[in-house]
Design an enzyme around this catalytic site. Structure first.
Site, PDB file in Angstrom:
ATOM      1  N   VAL A 172       1.297  -1.579  -0.062  1.00 50.97           N
ATOM      2  CA  VAL A 172       0.014   0.337   0.206  1.00 50.97           C
ATOM      3  C   VAL A 172       0.881   0.631   0.055  1.00 50.97           C
ATOM      4  O   VAL A 172       0.600   2.259   0.214  1.00 50.97           O
ATOM      5  CB  VAL A 172      -0.969   0.667   1.422  1.00 50.97           C
ATOM      6  CG1 VAL A 172      -1.938  -0.876   0.872  1.00 50.97           C
ATOM      7  CG2 VAL A 172      -0.264   0.177   2.489  1.00 50.97           C
ATOM      8  N   CYS A 173       2.387   1.256  -0.219  1.00 48.18           N
ATOM      9  CA  CYS A 173       2.854   2.074  -0.239  1.00 48.18           C
ATOM     10  C   CYS A 173       3.164   3.077  -1.952  1.00 48.18           C
ATOM     11  O   CYS A 173       3.485   2.008  -2.687  1.00 48.18           O
ATOM     12  CB  CYS A 173       4.545   2.174   0.628  1.00 48.18           C
ATOM     13  SG  CYS A 173       5.313   3.504   0.517  1.00 48.18           S
ATOM     14  N   ILE A 174       3.203   3.817  -2.069  1.00 47.87           N
ATOM     15  CA  ILE A 174       3.306   4.528  -3.548  1.00 47.87           C
ATOM     16  C   ILE A 174       4.649   5.474  -3.655  1.00 47.87           C
ATOM     17  O   ILE A 174       4.396   5.815  -4.340  1.00 47.87           O
ATOM     18  CB  ILE A 174       1.958   5.053  -3.718  1.00 47.87           C
ATOM     19  CG1 ILE A 174       1.608   5.879  -2.977  1.00 47.87           C
ATOM     20  CG2 ILE A 174       0.291   4.439  -4.339  1.00 47.87           C
ATOM     21  CD1 ILE A 174       0.356   6.776  -3.553  1.00 47.87           C
ATOM     22  N   THR A 175       5.117   5.358  -2.951  1.00 47.35           N
ATOM     23  CA  THR A 175       6.338   6.749  -2.177  1.00 47.35           C
ATOM     24  C   THR A 175       7.337   6.350  -3.704  1.00 47.35           C
ATOM     25  O   THR A 175       7.733   7.722  -4.649  1.00 47.35           O
ATOM     26  CB  THR A 175       7.635   6.006  -1.712  1.00 47.35           C
ATOM     27  OG1 THR A 175       6.561   5.988  -0.415  1.00 47.35           O
ATOM     28  CG2 THR A 175       8.301   7.248  -1.338  1.00 47.35           C
TER      29      THR A 175
END
Length: 325
Positions: A172-175
């Protein structure tokens, strides 16, 4: 430098020395305690809550409580009143320093404190580590998150007792999409790279999709792995239960998402639905059994025997086929 991730690697078995995987010891030591398996649930609101933390502490597992909408003092009081260890998260802003001061004033010393920010190689982290070491010297300090050997060296020199490696590899990380930075797609390589210089434990944070990835993380230098998505879709998970077409899901979102922060500002996370796939106790038991099996395949009897095996780098968009002997 080799570039690969979990799905590009397979470990090579060695002669088995045990009659049953049950003879293999999957436990790991972090600080002054030993834990049943090298797994800690991600310190996220949709993964852990107080009930889960209490259960894990009482049953020999490591946990880190999240730091969002939480009274850390009351949490530490409650955990100590139950006779179990306290493990909390802090940021690096003034309210976090105020929390430390209040803990000191009340004589409350959490056994573990995790400094939890997205970019942990920062002067703000250096200052917080120094403050913790000065005011709560008995606490075991985990600092992160970082992605480079330089960062690991600095955090250790600043006084961190362990580092957390991984920027943006989580589900769920979109860094990496929002900033162009991170370890998404090469988290296992980043772990290997960082572990070469580490003299203290590393917690590999993010990118774990299968139980076998736990063993791969240990092979490349992790002491423990932090897991989010695989532990977000459990019956006990704190995320909201959602029904879609007759199937049950748990809401799971990143700590830097607007769902968690309550505002659309500096967003580096997203929200997904994880299928509900069982109970926490069963999932952790299965993880332990799978790690025990991995130890047996490694020809060992203890967790760190996995570090002795060779591995194959499979063909893929980020790697060439190679046999590492």
């Amino acid at each position: 430098m080799e570039i690969f991730d979990y799905d590009n690697i397979l470990l090579l078995p060695r002669k088995c020395r045990v009659e049953s995987r049950a003879e293999c010891d999957a436990s790991v030591t972090l600080g002054q305690r030993s834990f049943r398996i090298p797994v800690v649930p991600a310190n996220m609101k949709t993964v852990v809550n107080e009930d889960i933390c209490v259960w894990m502490a009482q049953n020999g597992y490591f946990y880190v409580m999240h730091r969002f909408d939480l009274d850390n003092l009351q949490f530490v009081r409650d955990m100590q009143a139950r006779g179990v260890y306290a493990s909390i998260s802090l940021g690096v802003k003034q309210p976090d320093y105020d929390t430390v001061d209040r803990l000191v004033a009340e004589g409350l010393a959490p056994e573990y404190i995790t400094i939890d920010i997205a970019h942990g190689h920062a002067d703000t982290v250096r200052k917080m580590i120094a403050y913790l070491k000065n005011h709560l010297p008995e606490s075991f300090v985990i600092a992160g998150n970082v992605a480079t050997p330089e960062a690991v060296i600095d955090l250790e020199n600043w006084g961190a007792d362990a580092t957390k490696v991984g920027i943006g590899p989580g589900k769920v990380c979109i860094t990496k999409m929002k900033t162009g930075f991170g370890t998404g797609g090469w988290q296992l390589s980043a772990l290997k790279w960082c572990a070469r210089v580490a003299t203290k434990p590393i917690i590999a944070d993010g990118g774990i999709r299968e139980h076998g990835d736990i063993a791969k993380s240990i092979r490349f230098g992790a002491t423990m792995v932090m897991i989010g998505s695989m532990l977000a879709g459990l019956e006990e998970s704190p995320g909201q239960t959602v029904e879609v077409d007759g199937k049950l899901f748990k809401e799971y979102y990143g700590s830097a998402s607007d769902f968690n922060k309550g505002e659309y500002k500096h967003v580096e996370g997203k929200r997904i639905l994880e299928p509900i796939k069982g109970k926490l106790v069963d999932t952790l038991r299965e993880m332990e059994e799978d790690v025990q099996s991995a130890i047996s395949y490694a020809g060992g009897t203890r967790l760190m025997d996995i570090r002795k095996v060779n591995y194959v780098v499979l063909g893929g968009k980020n790697s060439n086929e190679d046999l590492m002997m």
